[in-house]
Scaffold this motif. Structure first.
Motif, PDB file in Angstrom:
ATOM      1  N   ALA A  23       0.831  -1.208   0.000  1.00 30.06           N
ATOM      2  CA  ALA A  23       0.000   0.000   0.000  1.00 30.06           C
ATOM      3  C   ALA A  23       0.863   1.254   0.000  1.00 30.06           C
ATOM      4  O   ALA A  23       1.919   1.279   0.626  1.00 30.06           O
ATOM      5  N   LEU A  26      -0.388   6.078   3.582  1.00 30.55           N
ATOM      6  CA  LEU A  26      -1.619   6.711   4.046  1.00 30.55           C
ATOM      7  C   LEU A  26      -1.673   6.365   5.533  1.00 30.55           C
ATOM      8  O   LEU A  26      -1.931   5.217   5.892  1.00 30.55           O
ATOM      9  N   PRO A  27      -1.339   7.314   6.393  1.00 30.23           N
ATOM     10  CA  PRO A  27      -1.196   6.966   7.813  1.00 30.23           C
ATOM     11  C   PRO A  27      -2.526   6.647   8.483  1.00 30.23           C
ATOM     12  O   PRO A  27      -3.571   7.178   8.122  1.00 30.23           O
ATOM     13  N   GLU A  73       9.774  -0.719   6.585  1.00 29.46           N
ATOM     14  CA  GLU A  73       9.280   0.341   5.714  1.00 29.46           C
ATOM     15  C   GLU A  73      10.168   0.402   4.470  1.00 29.46           C
ATOM     16  O   GLU A  73      11.393   0.388   4.567  1.00 29.46           O
ATOM     17  N   ASN A  99      11.811  -4.422   2.183  1.00 29.36           N
ATOM     18  CA  ASN A  99      10.545  -4.945   1.687  1.00 29.36           C
ATOM     19  C   ASN A  99      10.154  -6.130   2.570  1.00 29.36           C
ATOM     20  O   ASN A  99      10.841  -7.149   2.585  1.00 29.36           O
ATOM     21  N   TRP A 101       8.069  -8.397   2.323  1.00 28.70           N
ATOM     22  CA  TRP A 101       7.827  -9.687   1.649  1.00 28.70           C
ATOM     23  C   TRP A 101       9.127 -10.474   1.525  1.00 28.70           C
ATOM     24  O   TRP A 101       9.112 -11.679   1.335  1.00 28.70           O
TER      25      TRP A 101
HETATM   26  C1  LIG Z   1      -1.135   2.558   4.136  1.00 31.27           C
HETATM   27  S1  LIG Z   1       0.482   3.012   4.691  1.00 31.27           S
HETATM   28  C2  LIG Z   1       0.336   2.669   6.407  1.00 31.27           C
HETATM   29  C3  LIG Z   1       1.412   3.300   7.239  1.00 31.27           C
HETATM   30  C4  LIG Z   1       1.354   2.931   8.721  1.00 31.27           C
HETATM   31  N1  LIG Z   1       1.275   1.488   8.866  1.00 31.27           N
HETATM   32  C5  LIG Z   1       0.167   3.547   9.386  1.00 31.27           C
HETATM   33  O1  LIG Z   1      -0.813   2.813   9.563  1.00 31.27           O
HETATM   34  O2  LIG Z   1       0.195   4.738   9.705  1.00 31.27           O
HETATM   35  C6  LIG Z   1       1.461   1.651   4.070  1.00 31.27           C
HETATM   36  C7  LIG Z   1       2.941   1.806   4.309  1.00 31.27           C
HETATM   37  O3  LIG Z   1       3.595   0.605   3.900  1.00 31.27           O
HETATM   38  C8  LIG Z   1       4.759   0.910   3.160  1.00 31.27           C
HETATM   39  N2  LIG Z   1       4.995  -0.254   2.293  1.00 31.27           N
HETATM   40  C9  LIG Z   1       4.249  -0.649   1.236  1.00 31.27           C
HETATM   41  N3  LIG Z   1       4.702  -1.795   0.740  1.00 31.27           N
HETATM   42  C10 LIG Z   1       5.760  -2.160   1.505  1.00 31.27           C
HETATM   43  C11 LIG Z   1       6.654  -3.280   1.488  1.00 31.27           C
HETATM   44  N4  LIG Z   1       6.516  -4.280   0.591  1.00 31.27           N
HETATM   45  N5  LIG Z   1       7.634  -3.345   2.418  1.00 31.27           N
HETATM   46  C12 LIG Z   1       7.773  -2.338   3.346  1.00 31.27           C
HETATM   47  N6  LIG Z   1       6.946  -1.262   3.407  1.00 31.27           N
HETATM   48  C13 LIG Z   1       5.952  -1.170   2.505  1.00 31.27           C
HETATM   49  C14 LIG Z   1       4.418   2.196   2.441  1.00 31.27           C
HETATM   50  O4  LIG Z   1       5.567   2.926   2.075  1.00 31.27           O
HETATM   51  C15 LIG Z   1       3.569   2.915   3.499  1.00 31.27           C
HETATM   52  O5  LIG Z   1       4.363   3.699   4.353  1.00 31.27           O
END
Ligand SMILES: C[S@@+](CC[C@H](N)C(=O)[O-])C[C@H]1O[C@@H](n2cnc3c(N)ncnc32)[C@H](O)[C@@H]1O
Length: 169
Positions: A23, A26-27, A73, A99, A101
């Protein structure tokens, strides 16, 4: 001026390339932070894992209760920013650039995710395959397909996973 445009492009790219892996940023709303922690029901000394830890707001909310946390992150700007914001709690918070995953899930008592629908099945399989102790999992907005949440609060879904047997009752 060219540097300003270039910097803007790099920032936009860093925030948008993550959609290929999860995703975009989006905090979680501030008013929902207490719901996350309430559903996870972690005690001081236990460990929270956040997949996609964004600006680290959930990690900080957990640290205020003495809960340790590990965040992954992908966006390097958010890693730097969240490390700065979490500096005060650095003995409790560990933020990793990477990442999720591609990393085996570290041992934790609770997991928090704010993902997108297309990734929920993949997440389910990863948790089932990699946990070795009971874990409470809270997902904001998106449900795990074909699994009944233990409970739901303000758009957050709680699941309980147990090793090998998969999801618990
Ligand atoms: C929807 S935001 C949620 C941020 C935080 N968890 C919150 O709830 O405030 C998703 C976060 O996941 C990070 N993200 C997305 N895919 C990722 C991945 N495969 N590995 C690490 N971080 C990832 C994005 O950069 C983003 O900061």
């Amino acid at each position: 001026m060219n540097w300003l445009i270039l910097t803007g492009i790099v920032v936009i790219l860093l925030f948008s390339f993550v959609i290929f892996f999860g995703a975009p940023f989006l905090p979680t709303l501030k008013i929902r932070e207490s719901d996350v922690l309430e559903l996870l029901s972690l005690k001081a000394g236990q460990t929270l894992l956040e997949l996609g830890s964004g600006d680290g707001r959930i990690l900080r909310a957990a640290a205020k209760k003495g809960i340790k946390s590990v965040g992954y992150e992908l966006n390097p700007l958010l890693v730097i920013w969240s490390k700065l914001l979490c500096w005060k709690y650095r003995n409790l918070i560990d933020i990793n650039w990477g990442n999720y995953w591609h990393h085996r899930l570290p041992v934790s008592d609770g997991i928090y995710v704010f993902l997108l629908n297309p990734y929920m099945s993949k997440l389910d399989k990863k948790i089932e395959q990699e946990i070795n102790k009971k874990v409470r999992v809270v997902s904001f907005a998106f449900q795990i397909p074909n699994k009944k949440p233990k409970t739901e609060k303000n758009g957050m879904f709680l699941y309980v996973y147990r090793p090998e047997r998969g999801i618990g009752k």
